[in-house]
Design an enzyme around this catalytic site. Structure first.
Site, PDB file in Angstrom:
ATOM      1  N   ASP A  45      43.090  45.414  45.830  1.00 13.11           N
ATOM      2  CA  ASP A  45      41.703  45.280  45.393  1.00 13.11           C
ATOM      3  C   ASP A  45      41.587  45.565  43.895  1.00 13.11           C
ATOM      4  O   ASP A  45      41.800  46.693  43.458  1.00 13.11           O
ATOM      5  CB  ASP A  45      40.823  46.252  46.197  1.00 13.11           C
ATOM      6  CG  ASP A  45      39.352  46.148  45.839  1.00 13.11           C
ATOM      7  OD1 ASP A  45      38.618  45.445  46.549  1.00 13.11           O
ATOM      8  OD2 ASP A  45      38.944  46.754  44.824  1.00 13.11           O
ATOM      9  N   TYR A  50      38.136  46.327  35.853  1.00 13.51           N
ATOM     10  CA  TYR A  50      39.270  47.264  35.846  1.00 13.51           C
ATOM     11  C   TYR A  50      40.267  46.921  34.734  1.00 13.51           C
ATOM     12  O   TYR A  50      41.165  47.710  34.422  1.00 13.51           O
ATOM     13  CB  TYR A  50      40.029  47.266  37.191  1.00 13.51           C
ATOM     14  CG  TYR A  50      39.214  47.625  38.409  1.00 13.51           C
ATOM     15  CD1 TYR A  50      37.938  48.160  38.315  1.00 13.51           C
ATOM     16  CD2 TYR A  50      39.760  47.437  39.677  1.00 13.51           C
ATOM     17  CE1 TYR A  50      37.217  48.481  39.456  1.00 13.51           C
ATOM     18  CE2 TYR A  50      39.042  47.752  40.820  1.00 13.51           C
ATOM     19  CZ  TYR A  50      37.769  48.270  40.700  1.00 13.51           C
ATOM     20  OH  TYR A  50      37.066  48.574  41.842  1.00 13.51           O
ATOM     21  N   LYS A  79      36.586  40.838  41.512  1.00 12.80           N
ATOM     22  CA  LYS A  79      35.117  40.946  41.441  1.00 12.80           C
ATOM     23  C   LYS A  79      34.568  40.453  40.111  1.00 12.80           C
ATOM     24  O   LYS A  79      35.206  40.611  39.074  1.00 12.80           O
ATOM     25  CB  LYS A  79      34.695  42.412  41.653  1.00 12.80           C
ATOM     26  CG  LYS A  79      35.394  43.093  42.814  1.00 12.80           C
ATOM     27  CD  LYS A  79      34.887  44.499  43.070  1.00 12.80           C
ATOM     28  CE  LYS A  79      35.791  45.230  44.055  1.00 12.80           C
ATOM     29  NZ  LYS A  79      36.998  45.838  43.438  1.00 12.80           N
ATOM     30  N   HIS A 111      30.316  42.330  41.755  1.00 14.67           N
ATOM     31  CA  HIS A 111      30.679  43.753  41.692  1.00 14.67           C
ATOM     32  C   HIS A 111      29.475  44.688  41.772  1.00 14.67           C
ATOM     33  O   HIS A 111      29.569  45.805  42.272  1.00 14.67           O
ATOM     34  CB  HIS A 111      31.432  44.021  40.379  1.00 14.67           C
ATOM     35  CG  HIS A 111      32.327  45.212  40.430  1.00 14.67           C
ATOM     36  ND1 HIS A 111      33.481  45.306  39.695  1.00 14.67           N
ATOM     37  CD2 HIS A 111      32.260  46.361  41.136  1.00 14.67           C
ATOM     38  CE1 HIS A 111      34.063  46.473  39.943  1.00 14.67           C
ATOM     39  NE2 HIS A 111      33.339  47.133  40.809  1.00 14.67           N
TER      40      HIS A 111
END
Ligand code: A2P
Length: 285
Positions: A45, A50, A79, A111
């Site tokens: 994930d 990120y 996302k 997200h």
């Protein structure tokens, strides 16, 4: 065979995925992904925010052959970031595919319900969500996203997308642990065929020192983290433990060789107090 849940798309999602928030640097990511694959993780994930999609994609491409795995053997989630909501969404979706270097993404989520740069009360938030969802539906129809869903949506946001979509969300990913049992959202998901998925099962670490959880862990000879993760998967809820430590990655993935008693399950569920440790999405317009 992987323990998995059936999505409303007809495909399956492994119940345990490696969370990769804060996982940075190719060398570090290679080590962690390698440990996860060795421990049996088949679900990863990530997210545009990120800032590790490039390294996650590269690690997977390089490590799958080592573990005798094919692309089809793993499940990758990414996302759409809050700065890309609305008009930017189509380009951002393509960017995630390019950065991961994958032909397709198994699950792609919006997200966050809000748009970066917009005030909470700005009515454009809702329009942007609709535009983002249309972009995800388009990539879903082209087979580039095998499933689409949302993250951090409240009841109101989820009802909004369910009322206006062509393709309903397959997944809702939110903060979930014994201190935040999300009764309302879970009921809505169950009723509408949306898979409810947990993040921050350890309450970002806060639950690891809870005396009641420690007691359950002691009683069954497991780590506190395993107990918290097992509590979710035993309810059929997928979890995304994140750790940058190979030994904890290994242990966090070992959830299917023990069971919690109904009494222990109830004891953990009884800790609910509505406490959030991550961003609070409930005030987003
Ligand atoms: P680390 O990377 O050093 O393992 P959450 O998923 O609730 O947000 O919690 C993630 C945090 O919990 C990370 O900081 C991670 O740190 C830590 N963590 C993950 N697994 C374990 C574990 N088995 N025992 C203790 N801490 C853990």
């Amino acid at each position: 065979p992987q323990h998995s849940v059936l999505l409303n798309t007809g495909s399956r999602m492994p119940l345990v995925g490696l969370g990769t928030y804060k996982l940075r640097g190719l060398e570090n990511i290679m080590l962690t992904v390698d440990a996860a694959l060795a421990a049996g993780y088949r679900h990863f994930d990530t997210a545009a925010v990120y800032r590790n999609e490039v390294e996650i994609g590269q690690a997977l491409r390089e490590l799958l052959p080592k573990h005798g795995l094919l692309r089809a053997d793993i499940f990758v989630t990414s996302k759409l970031g809050p700065r890309d909501q609305g008009p930017m969404a189509p380009a951002a979706c393509q960017r995630s595919l390019d950065q991961l270097g994958l032909e397709y993404i198994d699950l792609f989520l919006v997200h966050w319900p809000g748009t970066q740069g917009l005030r909470v009360e700005d009515p454009q938030n809702s329009g942007n969500r609709a535009q983002s969802w249309t972009a995800l539906e388009e990539l879903y129809s082209r087979g580039k996203f095998r499933a689409i869903g949302v993250s951090n949506y409240t009841v109101r946001h989820l009802e909004e997308v369910l009322a206006s979509c062509k393709v309903p969300p397959a997944v809702l990913q939110v903060e979930f642990h014994p201190r935040l049992v999300q009764t309302e959202l879970r009921a809505l998901c169950a009723q509408r065929g949306v898979c409810f998925e947990a993040y921050s099962s350890l309450g970002t670490g806060a639950l690891l020192s809870d005396p009641a959880v420690l007691e359950v862990a002691k009683g069954c000879g497991r780590t506190v983290a395993q107990v918290l993760l097992r509590w979710a998967v035993q309810q059929g809820i997928p979890v995304l433990p994140k750790s940058c430590n190979a030994s904890r990655v290994q242990k966090n993935g070992q959830l299917f060789d023990f069971e919690l008693s109904q009494e222990d399950m109830d004891k953990l569920t009884g800790l609910d107090c509505g406490q959030r440790y991550c961003w609070d999405p409930t005030s987003v317009a």
